[in-house]
Design a protein around this motif. Structure first.
Motif, PDB file in Angstrom:
ATOM      1  N   HIS A   1       0.997  -1.053  -0.075  1.00 45.44           N
ATOM      2  CA  HIS A   1      -0.048   0.041  -0.165  1.00 45.44           C
ATOM      3  C   HIS A   1       1.050   1.230  -0.069  1.00 45.44           C
ATOM      4  O   HIS A   1       2.021   1.362   0.821  1.00 45.44           O
ATOM      5  CB  HIS A   1      -0.955   0.064   1.249  1.00 45.44           C
ATOM      6  N   ASP A   2       0.584   2.222  -0.704  1.00 50.06           N
ATOM      7  CA  ASP A   2       1.094   3.591  -0.657  1.00 50.06           C
ATOM      8  C   ASP A   2       0.743   4.425   0.305  1.00 50.06           C
ATOM      9  O   ASP A   2       1.595   5.057   0.628  1.00 50.06           O
ATOM     10  CB  ASP A   2       0.982   4.251  -2.056  1.00 50.06           C
ATOM     11  N   VAL A   3      -0.518   4.388   0.953  1.00 49.53           N
ATOM     12  CA  VAL A   3      -0.749   5.169   1.751  1.00 49.53           C
ATOM     13  C   VAL A   3      -2.084   4.377   2.789  1.00 49.53           C
ATOM     14  O   VAL A   3      -2.623   3.599   2.474  1.00 49.53           O
ATOM     15  CB  VAL A   3      -1.971   6.573   1.230  1.00 49.53           C
ATOM     16  N   GLY A   4      -1.687   4.811   4.088  1.00 48.69           N
ATOM     17  CA  GLY A   4      -2.419   4.186   4.996  1.00 48.69           C
ATOM     18  C   GLY A   4      -3.553   5.158   6.097  1.00 48.69           C
ATOM     19  O   GLY A   4      -2.627   6.389   6.360  1.00 48.69           O
ATOM     20  N   PHE A   5      -4.667   5.025   6.111  1.00 48.13           N
ATOM     21  CA  PHE A   5      -5.537   6.088   6.891  1.00 48.13           C
ATOM     22  C   PHE A   5      -5.663   5.270   8.421  1.00 48.13           C
ATOM     23  O   PHE A   5      -6.238   4.002   8.224  1.00 48.13           O
ATOM     24  CB  PHE A   5      -6.769   6.180   6.175  1.00 48.13           C
ATOM     25  N   CYS A   6      -5.637   6.120   9.105  1.00 47.19           N
ATOM     26  CA  CYS A   6      -5.850   5.357  10.398  1.00 47.19           C
ATOM     27  C   CYS A   6      -6.909   6.280  11.391  1.00 47.19           C
ATOM     28  O   CYS A   6      -6.659   7.331  11.728  1.00 47.19           O
ATOM     29  CB  CYS A   6      -4.779   5.049  11.479  1.00 47.19           C
ATOM     30  N   CYS A   7      -8.240   5.502  11.428  1.00 48.49           N
ATOM     31  CA  CYS A   7      -9.313   6.065  12.460  1.00 48.49           C
ATOM     32  C   CYS A   7      -9.691   5.144  13.228  1.00 48.49           C
ATOM     33  O   CYS A   7     -10.653   5.414  13.871  1.00 48.49           O
ATOM     34  CB  CYS A   7     -10.568   6.314  11.375  1.00 48.49           C
ATOM     35  N   LEU A   8      -8.713   4.533  13.684  1.00 42.45           N
ATOM     36  CA  LEU A   8      -9.011   3.427  14.758  1.00 42.45           C
ATOM     37  C   LEU A   8      -9.186   3.897  16.345  1.00 42.45           C
ATOM     38  O   LEU A   8      -8.108   4.787  16.442  1.00 42.45           O
ATOM     39  CB  LEU A   8      -8.126   2.333  14.541  1.00 42.45           C
ATOM     40  N   GLY A   9     -10.113   3.335  16.931  1.00 39.68           N
ATOM     41  CA  GLY A   9     -10.261   4.349  18.239  1.00 39.68           C
ATOM     42  C   GLY A   9     -11.531   3.617  18.966  1.00 39.68           C
ATOM     43  O   GLY A   9     -12.535   3.114  18.338  1.00 39.68           O
ATOM     44  N   THR A  10     -11.462   3.772  20.367  1.00 41.09           N
ATOM     45  CA  THR A  10     -12.706   3.347  21.116  1.00 41.09           C
ATOM     46  C   THR A  10     -12.767   4.377  22.128  1.00 41.09           C
ATOM     47  O   THR A  10     -12.341   5.423  22.093  1.00 41.09           O
ATOM     48  CB  THR A  10     -12.646   1.988  21.579  1.00 41.09           C
ATOM     49  N   THR A  11     -13.532   4.019  23.342  1.00 44.70           N
ATOM     50  CA  THR A  11     -13.843   5.045  24.468  1.00 44.70           C
ATOM     51  C   THR A  11     -13.593   4.305  25.784  1.00 44.70           C
ATOM     52  O   THR A  11     -13.663   2.986  25.694  1.00 44.70           O
ATOM     53  CB  THR A  11     -15.146   5.542  24.470  1.00 44.70           C
ATOM     54  N   ARG A  12     -13.120   4.642  26.636  1.00 47.74           N
ATOM     55  CA  ARG A  12     -13.163   4.193  27.967  1.00 47.74           C
ATOM     56  C   ARG A  12     -14.210   3.736  28.588  1.00 47.74           C
ATOM     57  O   ARG A  12     -14.298   2.495  29.163  1.00 47.74           O
ATOM     58  CB  ARG A  12     -12.519   5.314  29.150  1.00 47.74           C
ATOM     59  N   ALA A  13     -15.327   4.344  28.278  1.00 47.44           N
ATOM     60  CA  ALA A  13     -16.772   3.874  28.685  1.00 47.44           C
ATOM     61  C   ALA A  13     -17.015   2.519  27.986  1.00 47.44           C
ATOM     62  O   ALA A  13     -17.864   1.543  28.771  1.00 47.44           O
ATOM     63  CB  ALA A  13     -17.928   4.674  28.537  1.00 47.44           C
ATOM     64  N   ARG A  14     -16.653   2.301  26.906  1.00 49.67           N
ATOM     65  CA  ARG A  14     -16.970   1.101  25.901  1.00 49.67           C
ATOM     66  C   ARG A  14     -16.063  -0.013  26.156  1.00 49.67           C
ATOM     67  O   ARG A  14     -16.596  -1.198  26.342  1.00 49.67           O
ATOM     68  CB  ARG A  14     -17.030   1.497  24.639  1.00 49.67           C
ATOM     69  N   ALA A  15     -14.791   0.294  26.253  1.00 46.33           N
ATOM     70  CA  ALA A  15     -13.646  -0.920  26.499  1.00 46.33           C
ATOM     71  C   ALA A  15     -13.091  -0.864  27.685  1.00 46.33           C
ATOM     72  O   ALA A  15     -12.170  -1.729  27.907  1.00 46.33           O
ATOM     73  CB  ALA A  15     -12.819  -0.754  25.343  1.00 46.33           C
ATOM     74  N   GLY A  16     -13.464   0.109  28.689  1.00 48.94           N
ATOM     75  CA  GLY A  16     -12.619   0.056  29.913  1.00 48.94           C
ATOM     76  C   GLY A  16     -11.273   0.844  29.659  1.00 48.94           C
ATOM     77  O   GLY A  16     -10.539   1.179  28.642  1.00 48.94           O
ATOM     78  N   ALA A  17     -10.373   0.925  30.854  1.00 45.14           N
ATOM     79  CA  ALA A  17      -9.151   1.706  30.633  1.00 45.14           C
ATOM     80  C   ALA A  17      -8.113   0.945  29.711  1.00 45.14           C
ATOM     81  O   ALA A  17      -7.505   1.506  28.979  1.00 45.14           O
ATOM     82  CB  ALA A  17      -8.747   2.260  32.072  1.00 45.14           C
ATOM     83  N   ASP A  18      -8.009  -0.208  30.266  1.00 41.06           N
ATOM     84  CA  ASP A  18      -7.121  -0.923  29.617  1.00 41.06           C
ATOM     85  C   ASP A  18      -7.339  -1.244  28.067  1.00 41.06           C
ATOM     86  O   ASP A  18      -6.460  -1.321  27.336  1.00 41.06           O
ATOM     87  CB  ASP A  18      -6.979  -2.461  30.372  1.00 41.06           C
ATOM     88  N   GLY A  19      -8.659  -1.610  27.847  1.00 37.74           N
ATOM     89  CA  GLY A  19      -9.080  -1.823  26.603  1.00 37.74           C
ATOM     90  C   GLY A  19      -9.005  -0.661  25.463  1.00 37.74           C
ATOM     91  O   GLY A  19      -8.622  -0.649  24.355  1.00 37.74           O
ATOM     92  N   PHE A  20      -8.999   0.566  26.191  1.00 39.72           N
ATOM     93  CA  PHE A  20      -8.889   1.873  25.456  1.00 39.72           C
ATOM     94  C   PHE A  20      -7.343   1.939  25.053  1.00 39.72           C
ATOM     95  O   PHE A  20      -7.040   2.472  24.056  1.00 39.72           O
ATOM     96  CB  PHE A  20      -9.480   3.034  26.333  1.00 39.72           C
ATOM     97  N   VAL A  21      -6.519   1.836  26.200  1.00 34.27           N
ATOM     98  CA  VAL A  21      -5.145   1.730  25.930  1.00 34.27           C
ATOM     99  C   VAL A  21      -4.598   0.888  24.710  1.00 34.27           C
ATOM    100  O   VAL A  21      -3.848   1.294  23.940  1.00 34.27           O
ATOM    101  CB  VAL A  21      -4.350   1.701  27.057  1.00 34.27           C
TER     102      VAL A  21
END
Length: 325
Positions: free
Chosen positions: A168-188
């Motif tokens: 791939h020439d270009v990579g777009f990253c919009c990956l993310g979650t929230t602490r309320a949804r995944a917890g502190a460890d899951g968010f990190v």
């Protein structure tokens, strides 16, 4: 019977002669006579030209002096086209595919910004191939299935899916979650570890330009978990060593969430009203962020690492025309 001499009764004005004949005591004769009198001075002491010559000079721009001619040329100069608009039209015409063979991948295409970004990429045909990397397959239209490919990966074992990041020439990253949804460890784990590992695999696979959606206020030394994690992942991505890295730091995103977030909905309603007065201060629509991500790829970079704050995102997002305009 009173005899009237027609020669003296009719006032005749000889144009361009500087004099008038007939009854010069009339108002018309006086005005024309004074206006055409050579050598007459105005209130500033400048010598006035005869009226016909003054009219001729006004009608000919070349006789009005170099400054007036320069102003006329400036008004007639065509408006420049922004570089990203030129690149957009050139990319759309190239090879009939719009990407000249270039490919890209998108992380987080199911999120708020990722969905809009995917729609922008597929509708504009900027790349010959768009690979969606995620935990599950997304529903796409038939017309987009020929351009978009989907790679289902396990982010806990992302190293086993290195093939998805190859070529791939270009990579777009919009990956993310929230602490309320995944917890502190899951968010990190999602917002920092997954993104950093994906960036390393992309660089090893030949990716030259990585575009990361971060957050305003990102700082690795912040006492707030969210901002600290965003600052840490920015540093990790920059350390990978891409030829070019663009980091966007949007303020509060104005969007319609698929899941229910009551407090965020209240904040969005308030900031949506504030945006009428301060459009770039506290918020930004996800559509503007997505278009800014596209524009960052189309225009030349200002350095190896470029960080775009909220105001720059607004400006860059407006440079790319909306669909249908």
């Amino acid at each position: 019977m009173l005899a009237i001499n027609p020669v003296t009764a009719v006032t005749r004005i000889l144009p361009g002669s500087g004099t008038c004949t007939g009854d010069s005591s009339s108002a018309l004769g006086k005005r024309q006579h004074s206006a055409n009198m050579p050598g007459r001075k105005n209130h500033l002491g400048a010598t006035l030209l005869p009226a016909p010559l003054r009219r001729r000079r006004r009608a000919e721009p070349g006789l009005a002096g170099p400054r007036a001619e320069a102003r006329r040329r400036q008004r007639c100069r065509p408006c420049p086209v922004p570089p990203c608009r030129r690149s957009l039209s050139m990319a759309a015409d190239r090879d009939g595919r719009g990407g000249s063979g270039r490919t890209c991948f998108v992380l987080g295409a199911s999120g708020a910004t990722g969905r809009v970004l995917l729609r922008e990429l597929l509708s504009r045909r900027l790349f010959a191939r768009v690979t969606l990397i995620g935990r599950r397959r997304l529903s796409l239209g038939e017309e987009d299935s020929g351009v978009a490919e989907q790679a289902v990966v396990d982010f806990e074992r992302l190293g086993q899916h290195a093939a998805a990041f190859q070529g791939h020439d270009v990579g777009f990253c919009c990956l993310g979650t929230t602490r309320a949804r995944a917890g502190a460890d899951g968010f990190v784990r999602v917002d920092r570890d997954y993104v950093a590992q994906a960036a390393e695999l992309a660089r090893a696979g030949g990716c030259k330009h990585f575009v990361l959606e971060s957050s305003r206020g990102a700082n690795q030394h912040s006492r707030f978990l969210y901002l600290r994690v965003k600052g840490e992942v920015e540093n990790l991505v920059q350390a990978v060593g891409f030829d070019r890295c663009t980091i966007l730091r949007p303020a509060v995103l104005l969007c319609k969430r698929q899941e229910s977030r009551p407090m965020e909905w209240v904040v969005q309603q308030f900031l949506g009203a504030v945006a009428w007065i301060f459009p770039t201060a506290y918020s930004v629509p996800v559509e503007t962020v997505a278009r800014a991500m596209v524009a960052s790829v189309l225009q030349p970079g200002k350095g190896k690492v470029e960080v775009l704050e909220n105001g720059a995102i607004h400006q860059l997002g407006k440079a790319v025309p909306q669909q249908g305009t």
